[in-house]
Design a protein around this motif. Structure first.
Motif, PDB file in Angstrom:
ATOM      1  N   GLU A 101     127.432 114.133  41.468  1.00 47.42           N
ATOM      2  CA  GLU A 101     128.523 113.803  42.458  1.00 47.42           C
ATOM      3  C   GLU A 101     127.608 115.329  42.977  1.00 47.42           C
ATOM      4  O   GLU A 101     127.383 116.265  43.897  1.00 47.42           O
ATOM      5  N   ASP A 102     127.224 114.038  44.489  1.00 41.91           N
ATOM      6  CA  ASP A 102     125.960 114.307  45.766  1.00 41.91           C
ATOM      7  C   ASP A 102     125.388 114.893  44.871  1.00 41.91           C
ATOM      8  O   ASP A 102     124.169 114.864  44.296  1.00 41.91           O
ATOM      9  N   ASP A 103     124.434 116.308  45.293  1.00 44.84           N
ATOM     10  CA  ASP A 103     123.977 117.204  44.829  1.00 44.84           C
ATOM     11  C   ASP A 103     123.542 117.980  43.210  1.00 44.84           C
ATOM     12  O   ASP A 103     122.164 118.675  42.975  1.00 44.84           O
ATOM     13  N   TYR A 104     124.913 118.426  43.223  1.00 44.10           N
ATOM     14  CA  TYR A 104     125.501 118.519  42.035  1.00 44.10           C
ATOM     15  C   TYR A 104     125.204 118.149  41.296  1.00 44.10           C
ATOM     16  O   TYR A 104     126.249 116.776  41.567  1.00 44.10           O
ATOM     17  N   SER A 105     126.375 118.743  39.741  1.00 40.22           N
ATOM     18  CA  SER A 105     125.993 118.186  38.918  1.00 40.22           C
ATOM     19  C   SER A 105     127.768 118.140  38.525  1.00 40.22           C
ATOM     20  O   SER A 105     128.244 117.257  37.732  1.00 40.22           O
ATOM     21  N   VAL A 106     128.145 119.180  38.456  1.00 45.88           N
ATOM     22  CA  VAL A 106     129.416 119.314  37.953  1.00 45.88           C
ATOM     23  C   VAL A 106     130.197 120.578  39.278  1.00 45.88           C
ATOM     24  O   VAL A 106     129.623 121.795  39.335  1.00 45.88           O
ATOM     25  N   ALA A 107     131.472 120.596  39.590  1.00 46.95           N
ATOM     26  CA  ALA A 107     131.778 121.635  40.002  1.00 46.95           C
ATOM     27  C   ALA A 107     133.351 122.275  39.613  1.00 46.95           C
ATOM     28  O   ALA A 107     134.573 121.036  38.820  1.00 46.95           O
ATOM     29  N   VAL A 108     133.998 123.038  39.402  1.00 46.20           N
ATOM     30  CA  VAL A 108     135.127 123.803  39.508  1.00 46.20           C
ATOM     31  C   VAL A 108     135.390 124.413  40.253  1.00 46.20           C
ATOM     32  O   VAL A 108     135.079 124.674  41.449  1.00 46.20           O
ATOM     33  N   TYR A 109     136.393 124.541  39.730  1.00 44.93           N
ATOM     34  CA  TYR A 109     137.816 125.141  40.605  1.00 44.93           C
ATOM     35  C   TYR A 109     138.674 126.396  40.568  1.00 44.93           C
ATOM     36  O   TYR A 109     139.198 126.811  41.587  1.00 44.93           O
ATOM     37  N   THR A 110     138.389 127.251  39.867  1.00 43.30           N
ATOM     38  CA  THR A 110     139.899 128.256  38.746  1.00 43.30           C
ATOM     39  C   THR A 110     138.897 129.269  38.397  1.00 43.30           C
ATOM     40  O   THR A 110     137.494 129.061  38.108  1.00 43.30           O
ATOM     41  N   GLN A 111     139.142 130.032  38.103  1.00 46.69           N
ATOM     42  CA  GLN A 111     138.485 131.497  37.880  1.00 46.69           C
ATOM     43  C   GLN A 111     138.081 131.233  35.813  1.00 46.69           C
ATOM     44  O   GLN A 111     137.048 131.506  35.508  1.00 46.69           O
ATOM     45  N   SER A 117     133.524 127.565  31.641  1.00 48.56           N
ATOM     46  CA  SER A 117     131.626 127.224  31.389  1.00 48.56           C
ATOM     47  C   SER A 117     130.721 127.843  32.084  1.00 48.56           C
ATOM     48  O   SER A 117     129.901 127.403  30.692  1.00 48.56           O
ATOM     49  N   LEU A 118     130.553 128.699  32.333  1.00 53.96           N
ATOM     50  CA  LEU A 118     129.332 129.718  31.630  1.00 53.96           C
ATOM     51  C   LEU A 118     129.380 130.419  30.320  1.00 53.96           C
ATOM     52  O   LEU A 118     128.350 130.774  29.593  1.00 53.96           O
ATOM     53  N   PHE A 119     130.538 130.781  29.591  1.00 56.39           N
ATOM     54  CA  PHE A 119     130.150 130.898  28.362  1.00 56.39           C
ATOM     55  C   PHE A 119     129.767 130.077  27.061  1.00 56.39           C
ATOM     56  O   PHE A 119     129.588 129.808  26.227  1.00 56.39           O
ATOM     57  N   TYR A 120     130.692 128.393  27.369  1.00 60.30           N
ATOM     58  CA  TYR A 120     130.008 127.204  27.081  1.00 60.30           C
ATOM     59  C   TYR A 120     128.782 127.397  27.220  1.00 60.30           C
ATOM     60  O   TYR A 120     127.968 126.709  26.023  1.00 60.30           O
ATOM     61  N   VAL A 121     127.386 127.431  28.289  1.00 60.39           N
ATOM     62  CA  VAL A 121     126.103 127.057  27.973  1.00 60.39           C
ATOM     63  C   VAL A 121     125.822 128.398  27.275  1.00 60.39           C
ATOM     64  O   VAL A 121     124.836 127.893  26.459  1.00 60.39           O
ATOM     65  N   LEU A 122     126.731 129.447  27.018  1.00 59.16           N
ATOM     66  CA  LEU A 122     125.807 130.846  26.307  1.00 59.16           C
ATOM     67  C   LEU A 122     125.764 130.421  25.157  1.00 59.16           C
ATOM     68  O   LEU A 122     125.142 129.993  23.855  1.00 59.16           O
ATOM     69  N   ILE A 235     120.204 127.137  35.423  1.00 53.62           N
ATOM     70  CA  ILE A 235     121.742 126.785  35.799  1.00 53.62           C
ATOM     71  C   ILE A 235     122.162 127.538  36.737  1.00 53.62           C
ATOM     72  O   ILE A 235     122.118 128.802  36.227  1.00 53.62           O
ATOM     73  N   ILE A 236     122.575 126.891  38.004  1.00 53.03           N
ATOM     74  CA  ILE A 236     122.718 128.009  38.721  1.00 53.03           C
ATOM     75  C   ILE A 236     124.970 127.631  38.970  1.00 53.03           C
ATOM     76  O   ILE A 236     124.495 126.417  39.324  1.00 53.03           O
ATOM     77  N   PHE A 237     125.245 128.569  39.220  1.00 52.03           N
ATOM     78  CA  PHE A 237     127.054 128.891  39.525  1.00 52.03           C
ATOM     79  C   PHE A 237     127.222 128.633  41.566  1.00 52.03           C
ATOM     80  O   PHE A 237     127.025 130.395  41.206  1.00 52.03           O
ATOM     81  N   ASP A 238     126.840 127.997  41.861  1.00 52.77           N
ATOM     82  CA  ASP A 238     126.802 128.714  43.620  1.00 52.77           C
ATOM     83  C   ASP A 238     128.331 128.517  44.295  1.00 52.77           C
ATOM     84  O   ASP A 238     129.104 127.575  44.342  1.00 52.77           O
ATOM     85  N   LEU A 248     127.865 123.950  40.052  1.00 56.42           N
ATOM     86  CA  LEU A 248     126.910 123.613  39.012  1.00 56.42           C
ATOM     87  C   LEU A 248     125.373 123.209  38.869  1.00 56.42           C
ATOM     88  O   LEU A 248     126.045 121.853  39.484  1.00 56.42           O
ATOM     89  N   PHE A 249     124.790 123.777  38.662  1.00 55.85           N
ATOM     90  CA  PHE A 249     123.539 122.620  39.003  1.00 55.85           C
ATOM     91  C   PHE A 249     122.829 123.238  38.248  1.00 55.85           C
ATOM     92  O   PHE A 249     122.625 124.312  37.753  1.00 55.85           O
ATOM     93  N   LEU A 250     121.998 121.988  37.201  1.00 54.92           N
ATOM     94  CA  LEU A 250     120.755 122.436  36.053  1.00 54.92           C
ATOM     95  C   LEU A 250     119.707 121.912  36.556  1.00 54.92           C
ATOM     96  O   LEU A 250     119.320 120.721  37.243  1.00 54.92           O
ATOM     97  N   ASP A 251     118.204 122.433  36.517  1.00 56.79           N
ATOM     98  CA  ASP A 251     117.197 122.027  36.868  1.00 56.79           C
ATOM     99  C   ASP A 251     116.490 122.603  36.343  1.00 56.79           C
ATOM    100  O   ASP A 251     116.458 123.565  35.774  1.00 56.79           O
ATOM    101  N   ILE A 252     115.282 121.000  35.799  1.00 60.47           N
ATOM    102  CA  ILE A 252     114.223 121.229  34.903  1.00 60.47           C
ATOM    103  C   ILE A 252     113.298 122.105  35.710  1.00 60.47           C
ATOM    104  O   ILE A 252     113.039 120.330  36.362  1.00 60.47           O
TER     105      ILE A 252
END
Length: 557
Positions: A101-111, A117-122, A235-238, A248-252
């Protein structure tokens, strides 16, 4: 009787000196004519084999073949990196749809979505060996797995009440980091629950970084040795905007290197040896080409010195700059530059082939530029024919005027670029950055994507919408109907002048007059500025102008 003898001796001496001067002049004229002959004429005149032309033809074939082989291999490398990036995004980003989505991969809107998303990565990282279908695993160092690191960045302290329109923020940022082993993920999360207690109004971003290893096995099918890769994943939660949208950005960062211990059976290793021998032969051909062109430049400088000295002694005139430029052949310089680039690119390619280097992008730049210059150099041989050198003559004649015109038009273009960026940038995606504005305006100048540019502008601000219409209409009208038309007119005018010169004859320089056997060199009269520019540009291409009856007659260039 004695006086008669002295008179006869003096006459014989003067006659001998005149004969020597004439012989010297004719020898110089013959050498000049031979220097400016085409390779075919040189062969017909003195049976001189055109080694340089043969080497150039061989070099074109070899460098083009080398570029194609390297390009096919480079495509495999780029495809592997892109597909691995896509695979990791699908593995670690919850809700990823396969399209950024534009320059980022995913966006979230709730706590809750942020925590999920954070625990999913782990969790996904802990189960990587059971999930991934590719040859990817955890990175190791000294026999130990490299841990995953998670850092959160937040304001030191703060409080805010949007309902009361009050806030108290300390702008200093603090960073807390922790790391864990993939085998103890569940235990680590339970023991550090306080780390995941987030104050979202203070949170700036969360950064998760880890390192993976992979092997590109697809090159085996193409008889190439596989590369080993290190993937530095971030992986960045901006949450910098604090707008209620966390991006959410994922850079490699992928680094390829030679595998430490490998064994392969088949023809891949044998094929690598053949390619190394071929690259070595390309280097040898390029060195030969550069040496021949350097030799030609040295001979041209010596010939220019002879001609200048003869002109000064016999006609008390200096050789003009136009005639001096005839001896300094720019094509030879172009060939030498292309040879040097090809040599450097071939050495890098050999190192990559031997798995000592992994600079694919640098090598492709050297090889691609050298191939471009080699094919451009082919125009030199087409220039020996009158009906094939119109492009060269027109470009040289129009270049000074086009350069001045572009400088003036560039000032207007830069003005529109800065204006579009500052006014339309917040409302139009094509005007978000200076480089994107310049690219968008260049597309509009060529009549591309016009309706989309008009339609994508947000019309929530009526003032900006009206300004955008005036901005776009004025730019399109000015550059397409006026600037571009004048640009084409300059080139057309030069082309027509070239055609007239080819029909009526080109202006003769002192060098050309000398080659034609003229003895008188009157002072050159002043002529119009335009004719001076055109004639100066054209003289560089024509030394001995002839009027051939057909294309079968080769012109000297």
């Amino acid at each position: 009787m004695e006086l008669l003898v002295r008179y006869l001796d003096r006459s014989n001496s003067v006659s001998s000196d005149m004969t020597q001067d004439l012989v010297k002049e004719e020898n110089l004229r013959d050498d000049l004519r031979y220097y400016f002959m085409s390779p075919c004429e040189k062969y017909r005149t003195r049976r001189h084999i055109p080694w340089k032309m043969g080497v150039q033809i061989l070099k074109i074939v070899m460098i083009t073949t080398q570029l194609i082989l390297f390009g096919l291999n480079n495509q495999l490398v780029v495809a592997y990196k892109e597909e691995t990036t896509m695979a990791l995004k699908n593995l670690f980003l919850k809700g990823y749809t396969g399209v950024d989505e534009d320059d980022y991969s995913v966006a979230v809107y709730t706590q809750q979505a942020v925590f999920d998303s954070l625990f999913y990565v782990l969790d996904q990282y802990s189960q990587l060996g059971q999930l991934s279908v590719g040859p990817i695993s955890y990175a190791e160092e000294d026999g130990k797995l490299l841990p995953l690191t998670i850092c959160k960045e937040y304001y030191r302290k703060g409080s805010l009440e949007p309902s009361d329109e009050t806030y108290d923020i300390d702008a200093h940022l603090e960073t807390d980091c922790m790391s864990h082993d993939p085998r103890t993920a569940n235990m680590w999360r339970t023991q550090n629950t306080s780390f995941f207690s987030l104050d979202f109004y203070r949170l700036v971003n969360i950064k998760i970084s880890f390192q993976l290893k992979g092997i590109n096995l697809q090159t085996v099918r193409h008889r190439e040795l596989p590369d080993c890769y290190s993937f530095h994943v971030t992986i960045i939660f901006d949450n910098q905007c604090h707008s209620g949208k966390v991006k959410l950005f994922l850079d490699i960062d992928a680094e390829s290197n030679a595998c430490k211990d490998w064994k392969i059976s088949g023809t891949a290793q044998k094929n690598t040896h053949y390619l190394l021998v071929f690259d070595g032969f390309v280097i040898l051909v390029c060195i030969t080409s550069a040496a021949l062109c350097t030799r030609s430049i040295i001979l041209a400088v010596r010939l220019l010195q002879r001609f200048s000295r003869f002109f000064q002694e016999n006609f008390n005139r200096k050789v003009c700059e136009d005639d001096q430029s005839e001896f300094l052949n720019g094509w030879y310089v172009l060939v030498i530059v292309s040879d040097l680039l090809a040599i450097v690119g071939s050495i890098l390619k050999m190192e990559i082939q031997a798995k000592s280097l992994t600079s694919y992008d640098v090598c492709s730049i050297f090889l691609g530029t050298s191939t471009l210059l080699v094919w451009v150099g082919v125009i030199r041989y087409l220039g020996y024919f009158q009906k094939y050198n119109v492009l060269i003559l027109t470009m040289k004649a129009a270049f000074p005027k086009v350069l001045r015109f572009c400088c003036c038009a560039g000032m207007i273009y830069l003005g529109y670029t800065f204006c579009g960026w500052i006014v339309l940038g917040p409302y139009h995606e094509k005007f978000e950055g200076l480089s994107r504005v310049a690219e968008c305006l260049f597309s509009l100048l060529n009549g591309d994507d016009m309706f989309t540019t008009f339609a994508q502008l947000k019309d929530k601000n009526i003032l900006v919408w009206l300004f955008s219409r005036a901005y776009l209409y004025s730019f399109i009208s000015l550059f397409i109907y006026m600037v571009l038309s004048l640009f084409i007119a300059l080139i057309t005018d030069s082309y027509e002048t070239i055609k007239n010169y080819q029909r009526d004859g080109f202006p003769l320089t002192d060098l050309q007059k000398f080659l034609l056997g003229h003895k008188d060199f009157p002072v050159q009269e002043e002529i119009g500025q335009t004719e001076v520019e055109l004639s100066n540009s054209i003289r560089h291409c024509y030394c001995c102008q002839r009027a051939p009856p057909s294309d079968d007659v080769i012109l000297i260039s």
